[in-house]
Design a protein around this motif. Sequence first.
Motif, PDB file in Angstrom:
ATOM      1  N   VAL A 114     -22.921 -13.424  21.296  1.00  0.00           N
ATOM      2  CA  VAL A 114     -22.884 -14.179  22.556  1.00  0.00           C
ATOM      3  C   VAL A 114     -21.969 -15.395  22.407  1.00  0.00           C
ATOM      4  CG1 VAL A 114     -24.268 -15.494  24.214  1.00  0.00           C
ATOM      5  CG2 VAL A 114     -25.155 -13.350  23.277  1.00  0.00           C
ATOM      6  N   GLU A 115     -22.082 -16.065  21.268  1.00  0.00           N
ATOM      7  CA  GLU A 115     -21.264 -17.275  21.075  1.00  0.00           C
ATOM      8  C   GLU A 115     -19.777 -16.945  20.966  1.00  0.00           C
ATOM      9  OE1 GLU A 115     -22.885 -19.371  17.756  1.00  0.00           O
ATOM     10  OE2 GLU A 115     -24.499 -20.259  18.950  1.00  0.00           O
ATOM     11  N   THR A 116     -19.449 -15.834  20.316  1.00  0.00           N
ATOM     12  CA  THR A 116     -18.029 -15.485  20.158  1.00  0.00           C
ATOM     13  C   THR A 116     -17.470 -14.883  21.444  1.00  0.00           C
ATOM     14  OG1 THR A 116     -18.499 -14.933  17.843  1.00  0.00           O
ATOM     15  CG2 THR A 116     -16.370 -14.224  18.724  1.00  0.00           C
ATOM     16  N   ASN A 117     -18.145 -13.837  21.923  1.00  0.00           N
ATOM     17  CA  ASN A 117     -17.570 -13.039  23.018  1.00  0.00           C
ATOM     18  C   ASN A 117     -17.628 -13.752  24.365  1.00  0.00           C
ATOM     19  OD1 ASN A 117     -17.712 -11.308  20.863  1.00  0.00           O
ATOM     20  ND2 ASN A 117     -18.816  -9.682  21.905  1.00  0.00           N
ATOM     21  N   VAL A 118     -18.662 -14.585  24.552  1.00  0.00           N
ATOM     22  CA  VAL A 118     -18.822 -15.226  25.865  1.00  0.00           C
ATOM     23  C   VAL A 118     -18.496 -16.728  25.792  1.00  0.00           C
ATOM     24  CG1 VAL A 118     -20.371 -15.625  27.819  1.00  0.00           C
ATOM     25  CG2 VAL A 118     -20.609 -13.539  26.444  1.00  0.00           C
ATOM     26  N   LEU A 119     -19.267 -17.462  24.996  1.00  0.00           N
ATOM     27  CA  LEU A 119     -19.037 -18.912  24.968  1.00  0.00           C
ATOM     28  C   LEU A 119     -17.647 -19.240  24.421  1.00  0.00           C
ATOM     29  CD1 LEU A 119     -22.522 -20.279  23.821  1.00  0.00           C
ATOM     30  CD2 LEU A 119     -21.465 -20.476  26.071  1.00  0.00           C
ATOM     31  N   GLY A 120     -17.255 -18.547  23.351  1.00  0.00           N
ATOM     32  CA  GLY A 120     -15.943 -18.808  22.753  1.00  0.00           C
ATOM     33  C   GLY A 120     -14.833 -18.569  23.761  1.00  0.00           C
ATOM     34  N   LEU A 121     -14.959 -17.479  24.487  1.00  0.00           N
ATOM     35  CA  LEU A 121     -13.940 -17.153  25.499  1.00  0.00           C
ATOM     36  C   LEU A 121     -13.897 -18.244  26.583  1.00  0.00           C
ATOM     37  CD1 LEU A 121     -13.087 -13.714  26.939  1.00  0.00           C
ATOM     38  CD2 LEU A 121     -13.686 -15.521  28.543  1.00  0.00           C
ATOM     39  N   THR A 125     -10.691 -20.639  27.226  1.00  0.00           N
ATOM     40  CA  THR A 125     -10.112 -20.550  28.568  1.00  0.00           C
ATOM     41  C   THR A 125     -10.055 -21.925  29.216  1.00  0.00           C
ATOM     42  OG1 THR A 125     -10.938 -18.308  28.810  1.00  0.00           O
ATOM     43  CG2 THR A 125     -10.344 -19.461  30.840  1.00  0.00           C
ATOM     44  N   LYS A 126     -11.160 -22.645  29.112  1.00  0.00           N
ATOM     45  CA  LYS A 126     -11.198 -23.985  29.730  1.00  0.00           C
ATOM     46  C   LYS A 126     -10.096 -24.869  29.132  1.00  0.00           C
ATOM     47  CE  LYS A 126     -14.342 -27.939  30.361  1.00  0.00           C
ATOM     48  NZ  LYS A 126     -13.397 -28.642  31.179  1.00  0.00           N
ATOM     49  N   ALA A 127      -9.954 -24.788  27.804  1.00  0.00           N
ATOM     50  CA  ALA A 127      -8.968 -25.639  27.120  1.00  0.00           C
ATOM     51  C   ALA A 127      -7.535 -25.309  27.534  1.00  0.00           C
ATOM     52  CB  ALA A 127      -9.118 -25.495  25.609  1.00  0.00           C
ATOM     53  N   VAL A 128      -7.261 -24.050  27.837  1.00  0.00           N
ATOM     54  CA  VAL A 128      -5.878 -23.643  28.120  1.00  0.00           C
ATOM     55  C   VAL A 128      -5.594 -23.565  29.621  1.00  0.00           C
ATOM     56  CG1 VAL A 128      -4.180 -21.780  27.798  1.00  0.00           C
ATOM     57  CG2 VAL A 128      -5.730 -22.384  25.926  1.00  0.00           C
ATOM     58  N   LEU A 129      -6.582 -23.137  30.388  1.00  0.00           N
ATOM     59  CA  LEU A 129      -6.362 -22.864  31.813  1.00  0.00           C
ATOM     60  C   LEU A 129      -6.081 -24.125  32.626  1.00  0.00           C
ATOM     61  CD1 LEU A 129      -6.283 -20.573  33.882  1.00  0.00           C
ATOM     62  CD2 LEU A 129      -8.759 -20.728  34.090  1.00  0.00           C
ATOM     63  N   LYS A 130      -6.672 -25.239  32.197  1.00  0.00           N
ATOM     64  CA  LYS A 130      -6.465 -26.498  32.919  1.00  0.00           C
ATOM     65  C   LYS A 130      -4.965 -26.808  33.034  1.00  0.00           C
ATOM     66  CE  LYS A 130      -8.469 -30.088  34.782  1.00  0.00           C
ATOM     67  NZ  LYS A 130      -8.855 -29.810  36.164  1.00  0.00           N
ATOM     68  N   GLY A 131      -4.285 -26.729  31.887  1.00  0.00           N
ATOM     69  CA  GLY A 131      -2.834 -26.990  31.871  1.00  0.00           C
ATOM     70  C   GLY A 131      -2.081 -25.975  32.708  1.00  0.00           C
ATOM     71  N   MET A 132      -2.514 -24.730  32.641  1.00  0.00           N
ATOM     72  CA  MET A 132      -1.836 -23.680  33.429  1.00  0.00           C
ATOM     73  C   MET A 132      -1.942 -23.988  34.920  1.00  0.00           C
ATOM     74  SD  MET A 132      -2.945 -20.087  31.613  1.00  0.00           S
ATOM     75  CE  MET A 132      -2.155 -19.482  30.127  1.00  0.00           C
ATOM     76  N   THR A 133      -3.128 -24.394  35.369  1.00  0.00           N
ATOM     77  CA  THR A 133      -3.287 -24.658  36.810  1.00  0.00           C
ATOM     78  C   THR A 133      -2.471 -25.888  37.214  1.00  0.00           C
ATOM     79  OG1 THR A 133      -5.333 -25.897  36.434  1.00  0.00           O
ATOM     80  CG2 THR A 133      -5.576 -23.589  37.031  1.00  0.00           C
ATOM     81  N   GLU A 134      -2.371 -26.872  36.318  1.00  0.00           N
ATOM     82  CA  GLU A 134      -1.547 -28.051  36.632  1.00  0.00           C
ATOM     83  C   GLU A 134      -0.069 -27.686  36.721  1.00  0.00           C
ATOM     84  OE1 GLU A 134      -4.693 -31.148  34.586  1.00  0.00           O
ATOM     85  OE2 GLU A 134      -2.775 -30.764  33.574  1.00  0.00           O
ATOM     86  N   ARG A 135       0.364 -26.787  35.826  1.00  0.00           N
ATOM     87  CA  ARG A 135       1.781 -26.376  35.831  1.00  0.00           C
ATOM     88  C   ARG A 135       2.057 -25.298  36.873  1.00  0.00           C
ATOM     89  NH1 ARG A 135       0.546 -26.500  30.404  1.00  0.00           N
ATOM     90  NH2 ARG A 135       0.352 -24.236  30.282  1.00  0.00           N
ATOM     91  N   LYS A 136       0.975 -24.796  37.490  1.00  0.00           N
ATOM     92  CA  LYS A 136       1.067 -23.706  38.469  1.00  0.00           C
ATOM     93  C   LYS A 136       1.783 -22.491  37.882  1.00  0.00           C
ATOM     94  CE  LYS A 136      -0.711 -25.709  42.262  1.00  0.00           C
ATOM     95  NZ  LYS A 136      -1.875 -26.308  41.568  1.00  0.00           N
ATOM     96  N   SER A 137       1.363 -22.153  36.676  1.00  0.00           N
ATOM     97  CA  SER A 137       1.968 -21.009  36.009  1.00  0.00           C
ATOM     98  C   SER A 137       1.124 -20.601  34.803  1.00  0.00           C
ATOM     99  CB  SER A 137       3.383 -21.406  35.552  1.00  0.00           C
ATOM    100  OG  SER A 137       3.923 -20.424  34.720  1.00  0.00           O
ATOM    101  N   GLY A 138       0.898 -19.308  34.674  1.00  0.00           N
ATOM    102  CA  GLY A 138       0.178 -18.840  33.488  1.00  0.00           C
ATOM    103  C   GLY A 138      -0.449 -17.480  33.707  1.00  0.00           C
TER     104      GLY A 138
END
Length: 259
Positions: A114-121, A125-138
């Motif tokens: 659970v920690e790897t497959n769900v929480l880890g993901l 995602t949270k760490a990387v997606l924020k920047g993607m949404t700010e750059r409007k690309s990803g």
Amino acid sequence: MSFSLKGKIACITGASSGIGKATAQVFAEAGANLILTARRKALLDEVAEEIRKKSGVKILTIELDVRSQEQVENAFSFLPAEWKSIDILVNNAGLAVGKDKIQDYNLDEVQTMVETNVLGLIYVTKAVLKGMTERKSGHVVNMGSTAGHEVYPGGSIYNATKFAVNALNQGMKMDTLGDNIRVTSVDPGMVNTDFSTTRFRGDKNKADSVYAGMKPLVAEDVADAILWAVTRPPHVNINEIIMMPVNQSSNLLVHRDPV
Ligand code: 8X3
């Protein structure tokens, strides 16, 4: 149709072996610079060196256990400037441990999955997606599974984690609507990697018997599908790819030749 990823930065978790490693190889052949993460740093560095020699792309390796929220936050907040704008994230890190009845499951193994497959993901995602949404690309690619579409005996915990990935994949697509983000789930059935050896706690015979008398997918088949999904024209989103060997029709229906 172009399969080029020239100039793109792609981050792949769980990249030291299996589907993660194969994806790193095809992405590098397509010209992407790579951020590769895994728990086994020495092995990851060997993989990176091999890929660098063949393709000449730039590769940053990071020792990372996606189960640790702190490690994930540190890894992505302290990326060198040239690596910060990640174009493609492949949430590949994941595993199954055990194939037991829910009443018999070892809770440490439940937690690991659970920690790897769900929480880890979610952390990555949270760490990387924020920047993607700010750059409007990803583009986020999530490693799902046919186990996330159909439950099978002994699979309940792993099934639950992959059903969760399926839901997270759909949720990401909705939450990023209007931000020019692409979201794809790649959901394979039987793939011959270390997956089954890990599931059966190192018992190679048991692991091999999973694929007896049939030709399973190999990591490169899945990597090929991922490469295809991330190289479609920018306005095209591949929501989900479900793939199986020809001799598999469902998680429990497999044709085997006599051995
Ligand atoms: C792996 C596929 O069928 O072993 O995600 O659960 S299965």
